[in-house]
Design a protein around this motif. Sequence first.
Motif, mmCIF file in Angstrom:
data_model
loop_
_atom_site.group_PDB
_atom_site.id
_atom_site.type_symbol
_atom_site.label_atom_id
_atom_site.label_comp_id
_atom_site.label_asym_id
_atom_site.label_seq_id
_atom_site.Cartn_x
_atom_site.Cartn_y
_atom_site.Cartn_z
ATOM 1 N N ASP A 196 1.182 -5.449 6.543
ATOM 2 C CA ASP A 196 -0.220 -5.881 6.456
ATOM 3 C C ASP A 196 -1.095 -4.790 5.850
ATOM 4 N N TYR A 197 -0.902 -3.551 6.307
ATOM 5 C CA TYR A 197 -1.677 -2.432 5.778
ATOM 6 C C TYR A 197 -1.416 -2.251 4.284
ATOM 7 N N LEU A 198 -0.149 -2.265 3.896
ATOM 8 C CA LEU A 198 0.208 -2.083 2.488
ATOM 9 C C LEU A 198 -0.381 -3.189 1.626
ATOM 10 N N GLN A 199 -0.402 -4.416 2.140
ATOM 11 C CA GLN A 199 -0.985 -5.533 1.393
ATOM 12 C C GLN A 199 -2.489 -5.338 1.208
ATOM 13 N N GLU A 200 -3.173 -4.885 2.261
ATOM 14 C CA GLU A 200 -4.620 -4.635 2.157
ATOM 15 C C GLU A 200 -4.926 -3.568 1.128
ATOM 16 N N VAL A 201 -4.155 -2.484 1.147
ATOM 17 C CA VAL A 201 -4.366 -1.388 0.191
ATOM 18 C C VAL A 201 -4.117 -1.887 -1.233
ATOM 19 N N ALA A 218 3.281 1.631 -0.985
ATOM 20 C CA ALA A 218 2.463 0.556 -1.542
ATOM 21 C C ALA A 218 2.734 0.355 -3.025
ATOM 22 N N ASN A 219 3.647 1.175 -3.565
ATOM 23 C CA ASN A 219 4.009 1.095 -4.980
ATOM 24 C C ASN A 219 2.792 1.316 -5.887
ATOM 25 N N ILE A 220 1.972 2.296 -5.521
ATOM 26 C CA ILE A 220 0.788 2.663 -6.300
ATOM 27 C C ILE A 220 1.113 3.935 -7.064
ATOM 28 N N SER A 221 1.099 3.851 -8.371
ATOM 29 C CA SER A 221 1.410 5.017 -9.191
ATOM 30 C C SER A 221 0.217 5.964 -9.248
ATOM 31 N N LEU A 232 -7.761 3.645 1.280
ATOM 32 C CA LEU A 232 -6.821 3.775 2.389
ATOM 33 C C LEU A 232 -7.343 3.163 3.688
ATOM 34 N N LEU A 233 -8.562 2.614 3.623
ATOM 35 C CA LEU A 233 -9.173 1.912 4.768
ATOM 36 C C LEU A 233 -9.444 2.845 5.947
ATOM 37 N N VAL A 234 -9.932 4.053 5.637
ATOM 38 C CA VAL A 234 -10.297 5.022 6.672
ATOM 39 C C VAL A 234 -11.697 5.549 6.400
ATOM 40 N N GLU A 235 -12.274 6.193 7.409
ATOM 41 C CA GLU A 235 -13.618 6.760 7.292
ATOM 42 C C GLU A 235 -13.606 8.223 6.841
ATOM 43 N N LYS A 236 -12.590 8.970 7.306
ATOM 44 C CA LYS A 236 -12.541 10.405 7.017
ATOM 45 C C LYS A 236 -11.095 10.876 6.949
ATOM 46 N N GLU A 237 -10.903 12.077 6.448
ATOM 47 C CA GLU A 237 -9.560 12.615 6.227
ATOM 48 C C GLU A 237 -8.711 12.619 7.498
ATOM 49 N N GLU A 238 -9.314 12.962 8.620
ATOM 50 C CA GLU A 238 -8.566 13.034 9.877
ATOM 51 C C GLU A 238 -7.951 11.687 10.255
ATOM 52 N N ASP A 239 -8.586 10.591 9.835
ATOM 53 C CA ASP A 239 -8.099 9.249 10.168
ATOM 54 C C ASP A 239 -6.791 8.910 9.444
ATOM 55 N N ILE A 240 -6.513 9.598 8.351
ATOM 56 C CA ILE A 240 -5.310 9.301 7.565
ATOM 57 C C ILE A 240 -4.055 9.507 8.415
ATOM 58 N N ASP A 241 -4.078 10.526 9.271
ATOM 59 C CA ASP A 241 -2.916 10.800 10.122
ATOM 60 C C ASP A 241 -2.636 9.660 11.096
ATOM 61 N N GLU A 242 -3.650 8.859 11.394
ATOM 62 C CA GLU A 242 -3.508 7.774 12.373
ATOM 63 C C GLU A 242 -3.057 6.456 11.738
ATOM 64 N N ILE A 243 -2.962 6.419 10.415
ATOM 65 C CA ILE A 243 -2.597 5.176 9.733
ATOM 66 C C ILE A 243 -1.179 4.766 10.113
#
Length: 83
Positions: A72-77, A14-17, A56-67
């Motif tokens: 579209d996702y990168l644009q939202e972030v 996402a080019n986020i420093s 990151l548009l998730v509810e909890k840490e475990e959800d990060i693995d499912e991203i």
Amino acid sequence: MNTVEKVNSILKEANISKVNLAKYLGVSRQMVYNYLDGEDLSKMPKDKSKLLFKLLLVEKEEDIDEIIIDDDYLQEVTNKLSS
């Protein structure tokens, strides 16, 4: 890929420093490096991890693995970070 590697991958794509993430979280750049130094996000205070999950548009840490990292996702972030 562990959670921290996934977060770093998302930030890179996402080019986020780390500086921009630090501003978003309201911490120093060094704190971001400290938070993202390990296999999970256990070093992050609860309020900072909630902000990161929101970014990151998730509810909890475990959800990060499912991203699924797509354009579209990168644009939202990116939009969330700049708002």
